[in-house]
Design an enzyme around this catalytic site. Structure first.
Site, mmCIF file in Angstrom:
data_model
loop_
_atom_site.group_PDB
_atom_site.id
_atom_site.type_symbol
_atom_site.label_atom_id
_atom_site.label_comp_id
_atom_site.label_asym_id
_atom_site.label_seq_id
_atom_site.Cartn_x
_atom_site.Cartn_y
_atom_site.Cartn_z
ATOM 1 N N GLY A 247 9.281 -3.358 7.099
ATOM 2 C CA GLY A 247 8.448 -2.382 7.800
ATOM 3 C C GLY A 247 7.088 -2.293 7.151
ATOM 4 O O GLY A 247 6.630 -3.248 6.501
ATOM 5 N N SER A 248 6.463 -1.142 7.289
ATOM 6 C CA SER A 248 5.098 -0.983 6.801
ATOM 7 C C SER A 248 5.056 -0.893 5.278
ATOM 8 O O SER A 248 6.054 -0.548 4.627
ATOM 9 C CB SER A 248 4.505 0.293 7.401
ATOM 10 O OG SER A 248 5.322 1.390 7.054
ATOM 11 N N ARG A 250 3.552 1.375 3.762
ATOM 12 C CA ARG A 250 3.800 2.802 3.480
ATOM 13 C C ARG A 250 5.293 3.040 3.225
ATOM 14 O O ARG A 250 5.672 3.679 2.256
ATOM 15 C CB ARG A 250 3.327 3.664 4.662
ATOM 16 C CG ARG A 250 3.595 5.155 4.461
ATOM 17 C CD ARG A 250 3.693 5.928 5.762
ATOM 18 N NE ARG A 250 4.706 5.439 6.674
ATOM 19 C CZ ARG A 250 6.023 5.620 6.544
ATOM 20 N NH1 ARG A 250 6.514 6.272 5.513
ATOM 21 N NH2 ARG A 250 6.865 5.124 7.443
ATOM 22 N N GLY A 252 7.536 0.811 2.305
ATOM 23 C CA GLY A 252 7.949 0.115 1.082
ATOM 24 C C GLY A 252 7.568 0.877 -0.178
ATOM 25 O O GLY A 252 8.297 0.885 -1.172
ATOM 26 N N GLU A 269 10.064 -6.451 2.712
ATOM 27 C CA GLU A 269 9.298 -7.312 3.632
ATOM 28 C C GLU A 269 8.336 -6.397 4.368
ATOM 29 O O GLU A 269 8.709 -5.768 5.362
ATOM 30 C CB GLU A 269 10.246 -7.988 4.642
ATOM 31 C CG GLU A 269 11.269 -8.920 4.027
ATOM 32 C CD GLU A 269 10.708 -10.319 3.771
ATOM 33 O OE1 GLU A 269 9.557 -10.600 4.138
ATOM 34 O OE2 GLU A 269 11.448 -11.125 3.191
ATOM 35 N N CYS A 303 4.410 -9.231 11.979
ATOM 36 C CA CYS A 303 3.919 -9.074 10.605
ATOM 37 C C CYS A 303 3.042 -10.266 10.244
ATOM 38 O O CYS A 303 2.153 -10.159 9.408
ATOM 39 C CB CYS A 303 5.084 -8.946 9.638
ATOM 40 S SG CYS A 303 6.293 -10.241 9.860
#
Ligand code: NAD
Length: 515
Positions: A247-248, A250, A252, A269, A303
């Protein structure tokens, strides 16, 4: 106004139900209990709610993780090639239901048919890969410094793997993790994106059937539908050995430290800000096609989407001419229409971020060469359809250094090759990159240690559309994780180093004497 139209809500709902039932999703999973808030399943085609699903609560997380942990205890001693049998069955079921799964991917993530089918194919491919892997999972042997001793390593199953996935690859990312984790002897608990619960229900039902068909332990795969709070409970669960989160950046930033605080493992990721260098010797026709697919395809919501173009000044004009012409012809509209190449953004807030990034780019001196507006699509007043944009920038401004998850391609120019590499690497993210050149020295330099700093580095091909055979992931704020092919499986196992003494004597390493 686009010529394409989105079918009426009732038709979309019927299509979703047909696909879900064909995949064997039980009826009780399709309707929230009376009085419960439930999780809305929304289609981004028109922004309408298709169904209201039962959602997981905090208590469900521990129950599902406990069941997975129990299944793991049997699964870890099941021979790996037998575990491969489960994944083989899953791959067959996914292939059989390819069309239905693609319908759901299109409805939830807004992908065009060809990309939706491609995403399902990726699941089938990774299952094939994992089945082969189930007869490998190689450990090494090393020469021991002591006579009559053997040194080797053994790879063992790790435990419960928590998979948190993003909306834009609603099924492929799950399969990369799940197919590999299952042959590695792990159990999986999946928290899909709250924007794509239907694809998750369908995949989960097919895996449940594969588990039953192969008499694998129940509980081996758990599904938790819910929002960020459910993800947080999974992240904090001490029985989850590995959290694989996509995901984003943010997300992570929140997940990484929480998992580390309990000494769990994480595989992150996260966002990308991918660039391609176009050198003077590049084949401009090939580059144009590759760039348009990478930058405007999937409506800029991969992504690995190409977000920055670093073009040599000598080819900037002819390349931009080709790109602008191609962008003007891009068919935008309902992804169910076979002629369409650009579907909707996932929701209205993505559209707001698209507008805001363009406003900031203009304020930083950017010139919008193509697109940048909104499209009304018939039958979809609540859908968010934008025209992919090309923006020429005087410098790599702050907005260019951020990932805006929408189709905006920023164009920068360079004179010297060193300048191109410096611009390329001067962003916080490090996922995917490409160079278009016929000059082998430039290509090699881009691939070298002082070239692109990304996890994926391509030559004469765009930044998106990776195959499953390689390890996928990126550096810096992309999180450092690697998934899918090559030796990415090692993240899903624990390594034991073994010294075996058959000499009949006790010999200490480094010639140490004692007793
Ligand atoms: P997102 O970060 O909003 O959500 C991703 C998932 O994380 C969702 O399931 C969400 O519920 C969950 N989540 C969010 N905050 C959490 C928290 N604090 N704890 C636990 N779970 C949490 O991302 P998105 O909008 O769904 O996806 C787009 C982003 O994903 C982009 O930044 C894109 O680059 C990135 N992405 C990366 C890869 C990759 O492999 N590197 C692949 C696909 C998408």
């Amino acid at each position: 106004t686009s010529a394409t139209r989105v079918p009426p809500p009732a038709e979309l709902r019927a299509a979703a139900l047909r696909a879900l039932r064909a995949c064997g999703v039980p009826e009780e999973a399709l309707q929230a209990r009376a009085g419960a808030a439930g999780l809305p399943a929304v289609t981004c085609l028109n922004g309408e709610e298709l169904l209201r699903l039962p959602a997981a609560g905090a208590g469900d997380v521990e129950r599902v993780v406990a069941a997975a942990d129990e299944a793991f205890r049997t699964w870890r001693t099941t021979p790996a090639p037998v575990r491969g049998g489960l994944v083989k069955r899953l791959g067959r079921l996914l292939a059989e239901r390819k069309e239905d799964l693609a319908d759901l991917v299109a409805l939830e993530a807004g992908k065009i048919r060809s990309e939706a089918l491609g995403e399902v194919q990726e699941m089938v491919d990774v299952c094939d890969f994992a089945v082969g892997l189930s007869r490998q999972l190689y450990g090494r042997t090393m020469p021991s410094e002591r006579p009559g001793h053997r040194l080797m390593e053994t790879w063992h199953p790790l435990g419960v793997v928590g998979v948190i996935s993003a909306f834009n690859f609603p099924v492929a990312v799950w399969s990369w993790n799940t197919a590999i984790a299952l042959v590695c002897g792990d159990a999986v608990v999946w928290k899909p994106s709250e924007k794509t619960p239907l694809t998750a229900l369908a995949c989960s039902a097919l895996l449940a059937r594969a588990i039953a068909d192969t008499a694998a332990p129940q509980g081996l795969h758990g599904l938790l539908l819910g929002d960020r709070a459910v993800g947080e409970a999974l992240v904090d669960s001490p029985r989850v050995a590995l959290v694989s989160a996509t995901g984003s950046t943010r997300m992570g930033r929140e997940v990484g430290p929480r998992v580390a605080a309990r000494f769990g493992r994480s595989l992150l990721e996260l966002g990308g800000n991918n660039a391609a260098v176009v050198a003077p010797s590049a084949d401009l026709d090939l580059a144009t096609r590759a760039i348009v697919f990478a930058a405007a395809g999937t409506a800029g919501q991969r992504c690995t989407t190409l977000r920055r173009l670093i073009v040599h000044t000598s080819v900037a004009e002819p390349l931009l001419e080709r790109l602008v012409a191609a962008y003007r012809r891009l068919p935008i509209g309902s992804p169910l229409d076979p002629a369409v190449l650009v579907g909707p953004l996932v929701d209205a807030s993505s559209g707001d971020r698209f507008d805001e990034a363009l406003r900031r780019a203009r304020a930083a001196g950017g010139e919008v060469l193509a697109g940048g507006g909104r499209r009304e699509v018939e039958g979809a007043p609540g859908g968010c359809y934008v025209e992919p944009a090309i923006v020429r920038m005087p410098a790599q401004a702050d907005v260019v250094r951020e990932e805006t998850f929408a189709p905006i391609l920023y164009v920068l120019t360079y004179e010297g090759f060193e300048e191109a590499i410096a611009l390329h690497n001067d962003v916080p993210q490090g996922l995917s990159s490409g160079i278009f050149t016929a000059d082998q020295r430039e290509a090699e330099r881009f691939l070298a240690a002082d070239g692109s700093d990304c996890g994926i580095v391509n030559v004469n091909i765009g930044t998106s559309g990776a195959e499953i055979g390689g390890a996928f992931g990126g550096e810096k704020e992309t999180g450092g994780g690697r998934e899918s092919g090559s030796d990415a499986w090692k993240a899903y196992m624990r390594r034991a180093t073994n010294t075996v003494n058959s000499s009949g004597q006790l010999l200490l390493a480094q010639d140490v004497t004692f007793l």
